[in-house]
Scaffold this active site. Sequence first.
Site, PDB file in Angstrom:
ATOM      1  CD  GLU A  20       5.390 -15.201  46.375  1.00  0.00           C
ATOM      2  OE1 GLU A  20       6.189 -15.522  45.473  1.00  0.00           O
ATOM      3  OE2 GLU A  20       5.356 -14.078  46.907  1.00  0.00           O
ATOM      4  N   GLY A  64      14.596 -12.050  46.894  1.00  0.00           N
ATOM      5  CA  GLY A  64      15.141 -11.098  45.923  1.00  0.00           C
ATOM      6  C   GLY A  64      14.869 -11.532  44.495  1.00  0.00           C
ATOM      7  CB  THR A  67       8.329  -8.600  51.820  1.00  0.00           C
ATOM      8  OG1 THR A  67       7.490  -8.242  50.729  1.00  0.00           O
ATOM      9  CG2 THR A  67       7.509  -8.591  53.105  1.00  0.00           C
TER      10      THR A  67
HETATM   11  C1  LIG Z   1       3.467  -5.640  49.103  1.00  0.00           C
HETATM   12  C2  LIG Z   1       4.370  -6.259  48.090  1.00  0.00           C
HETATM   13  C3  LIG Z   1       5.347  -7.145  48.509  1.00  0.00           C
HETATM   14  C4  LIG Z   1       6.245  -7.688  47.587  1.00  0.00           C
HETATM   15  N1  LIG Z   1       7.257  -8.493  48.051  1.00  0.00           N
HETATM   16  C5  LIG Z   1       8.185  -8.937  47.179  1.00  0.00           C
HETATM   17  C6  LIG Z   1       9.325  -9.669  47.669  1.00  0.00           C
HETATM   18  O1  LIG Z   1       9.482  -9.900  48.880  1.00  0.00           O
HETATM   19  N2  LIG Z   1      10.245 -10.075  46.780  1.00  0.00           N
HETATM   20  C7  LIG Z   1      10.121  -9.855  45.438  1.00  0.00           C
HETATM   21  O2  LIG Z   1      10.974 -10.296  44.678  1.00  0.00           O
HETATM   22  N3  LIG Z   1       9.061  -9.140  44.947  1.00  0.00           N
HETATM   23  C8  LIG Z   1       8.107  -8.674  45.787  1.00  0.00           C
HETATM   24  N4  LIG Z   1       7.047  -7.937  45.317  1.00  0.00           N
HETATM   25  C9  LIG Z   1       7.004  -7.594  43.896  1.00  0.00           C
HETATM   26  C10 LIG Z   1       5.890  -8.260  43.114  1.00  0.00           C
HETATM   27  O3  LIG Z   1       6.190  -9.619  42.865  1.00  0.00           O
HETATM   28  C11 LIG Z   1       5.732  -7.452  41.824  1.00  0.00           C
HETATM   29  O4  LIG Z   1       5.295  -6.152  42.185  1.00  0.00           O
HETATM   30  C12 LIG Z   1       4.733  -8.069  40.884  1.00  0.00           C
HETATM   31  O5  LIG Z   1       5.249  -9.275  40.350  1.00  0.00           O
HETATM   32  C13 LIG Z   1       4.362  -7.104  39.731  1.00  0.00           C
HETATM   33  O6  LIG Z   1       5.498  -6.636  39.110  1.00  0.00           O
HETATM   34  P1  LIG Z   1       5.727  -5.071  38.869  1.00  0.00           P
HETATM   35  O7  LIG Z   1       5.539  -4.371  40.159  1.00  0.00           O
HETATM   36  O8  LIG Z   1       7.033  -4.923  38.178  1.00  0.00           O
HETATM   37  O9  LIG Z   1       4.538  -4.621  37.926  1.00  0.00           O
HETATM   38  P2  LIG Z   1       4.444  -4.829  36.345  1.00  0.00           P
HETATM   39  O10 LIG Z   1       4.850  -6.224  36.009  1.00  0.00           O
HETATM   40  O11 LIG Z   1       5.173  -3.729  35.679  1.00  0.00           O
HETATM   41  O12 LIG Z   1       2.911  -4.689  36.122  1.00  0.00           O
HETATM   42  C14 LIG Z   1       2.249  -3.425  36.043  1.00  0.00           C
HETATM   43  C15 LIG Z   1       0.812  -3.671  35.622  1.00  0.00           C
HETATM   44  O13 LIG Z   1       0.788  -4.257  34.313  1.00  0.00           O
HETATM   45  C16 LIG Z   1       0.086  -5.492  34.327  1.00  0.00           C
HETATM   46  N5  LIG Z   1       0.747  -6.464  33.444  1.00  0.00           N
HETATM   47  C17 LIG Z   1       2.074  -6.712  33.345  1.00  0.00           C
HETATM   48  N6  LIG Z   1       2.303  -7.694  32.450  1.00  0.00           N
HETATM   49  C18 LIG Z   1       1.091  -8.076  31.979  1.00  0.00           C
HETATM   50  C19 LIG Z   1       0.664  -9.059  31.028  1.00  0.00           C
HETATM   51  N7  LIG Z   1       1.550  -9.847  30.419  1.00  0.00           N
HETATM   52  N8  LIG Z   1      -0.650  -9.189  30.793  1.00  0.00           N
HETATM   53  C20 LIG Z   1      -1.557  -8.393  31.428  1.00  0.00           C
HETATM   54  N9  LIG Z   1      -1.211  -7.439  32.342  1.00  0.00           N
HETATM   55  C21 LIG Z   1       0.087  -7.282  32.607  1.00  0.00           C
HETATM   56  C22 LIG Z   1       0.181  -5.976  35.767  1.00  0.00           C
HETATM   57  O14 LIG Z   1      -0.873  -6.866  36.089  1.00  0.00           O
HETATM   58  C23 LIG Z   1       0.088  -4.662  36.537  1.00  0.00           C
HETATM   59  O15 LIG Z   1      -1.247  -4.272  36.669  1.00  0.00           O
HETATM   60  C24 LIG Z   1       6.123  -7.385  46.206  1.00  0.00           C
HETATM   61  C25 LIG Z   1       5.119  -6.512  45.790  1.00  0.00           C
HETATM   62  C26 LIG Z   1       4.265  -5.945  46.709  1.00  0.00           C
HETATM   63  C27 LIG Z   1       3.233  -4.983  46.220  1.00  0.00           C
END
Ligand SMILES: Cc1cc2nc3c(=O)[nH]c(=O)nc-3n(C[C@H](O)[C@H](O)[C@H](O)COP(=O)(O)OP(=O)(O)OC[C@H]3O[C@@H](n4cnc5c(N)ncnc54)[C@H](O)[C@@H]3O)c2cc1C
Length: 392
Positions: free
Chosen positions: A246, A129, A163
């Site tokens: 990770e 989480g 997940t």
């Molecule tokens: C299949 C899957 C399983 C997952 N499982 C888990 C889980 O079990 N537990 C958990 O806690 N999370 C989980 N996640 C979440 C995952 O860690 C986040 O989706 C990831 O860290 C990206 O965050 P966000 O989705 O908020 O995207 P954002 O951070 O909003 O990013 C959106 C876009 O902007 C870009 N971006 C953002 N900041 C920057 C920057 N500073 N410089 C350049 N580009 C940037 C990103 O690269 C991306 O392309 C999972 C995600 C997926 C897809």
Amino acid sequence: MDLALTPEQRAFREEVRAFLAASLSPKLRRGAALTSGVFAEPDIAREWQAILEAKGWLVYHWPDHAGGPGWTPVQRWIFEKECAEAGAPILPGMGLKLVGPVLYTYGTQAQKDHYLPRLRTAEHVWAQGFSEPGSGSDLASLRTRAVRDGDHYVVSGHKIWTTQAHHANRLFALVRTDPHVKPQQGISFLLIDMALPGVTVKPILSASGDHELNEVFLDEVRVPVSDRVGEEGQGWSIAKFLLENERGGSSFAPAILADLARLRTSMGPLTGELADRAVRLQLEAEALEMTELRTLIEIEHGAAPDPRSLTTKLLASEIRQGVEALAVDAFGLAGLQLPVERPFYGDAMPTPIGSPEAQVAAARYLNARAWSIFGGTSEIQLTLIAKAALGL
Ligand SMILES: Cc1cc2nc3c(=O)[nH]c(=O)nc-3n(C[C@H](O)[C@H](O)[C@H](O)COP(=O)(O)OP(=O)(O)OC[C@H]3O[C@@H](n4cnc5c(N)ncnc54)[C@H](O)[C@@H]3O)c2cc1C
């Protein structure tokens, strides 16, 4: 650098090979081959976890003081390579690879005694989480609040992309215990029993139709202070330690190479552009394997991990996506079928067009898009590489 295995390492490989040949039933192999998500489904995972635990090899990547078998980095790599080639199920990593090392590194003796054995027997199944709506890459902005009330924290917030939370009974979570200090300093690491009142799990269906992801709502959940890992405010340091495990910690190339080999068998002979892509992916995966091995051998000889190892998650994501895209293209029309039934190895699945491998290809392709997002997006990886490896 000598990448050849020593006689002892070759003997160890034979031992692992023999064990896998004897222990991996056709059901387990089929389940693993026809899994559309990143991790094995609970029925397959539980069976394989119990077999590995009985052998003493489940926590092969833990140090011996924490109950691991005391293997060297190269032995761990051999084990992962052999598991991949034998087609073993991929166990969910949230417990074994993420919170397990956190517990034996930062946990109190009471936490270690309570949680580590239950993790190994799968009595406790863990979910991660961390992410919240609006706090993914910028994780330090997370808003889930934990307010101290005597010997409990009262936790309220909204986690997302969790997940396998629908299969889990424990959640490790980052929560904000102090909103008045620098964001990173106000975060703590809690272990939350998902049966507690106030915990709600809601499914998120992926584009593939798979249910792997969830939202977790925490509404005034009372978590004992004794289930905080580390000090209050130490959560960010613990999270960084966990995220290093990770993003690195394991080898990616063996599984990619093994999957590519199996796919090439089921796809049949490729020609033209498809053949070129297959060869390029093979070479890229072999180059990745060399980088991973080089890093392992350096670590085995006492060196700190080279910043080059930061490139492995990034490259593995690209190659993995390339492999799944190749499969869809090579299977042709059969690669476009996307049944709603699950799991792909289950009795409810309609008769496949072409082959079972073709039937699962579209779902695997869609799910593989997530490789460049989870565990830190590729853009974030590039920034880390720019800073740590290139000094920019
Ligand atoms: C299949 C899957 C399983 C997952 N499982 C888990 C889980 O079990 N537990 C958990 O806690 N999370 C989980 N996640 C979440 C995952 O860690 C986040 O989706 C990831 O860290 C990206 O965050 P966000 O989705 O908020 O995207 P954002 O951070 O909003 O990013 C959106 C876009 O902007 C870009 N971006 C953002 N900041 C920057 C920057 N500073 N410089 C350049 N580009 C940037 C990103 O690269 C991306 O392309 C999972 C995600 C997926 C897809």
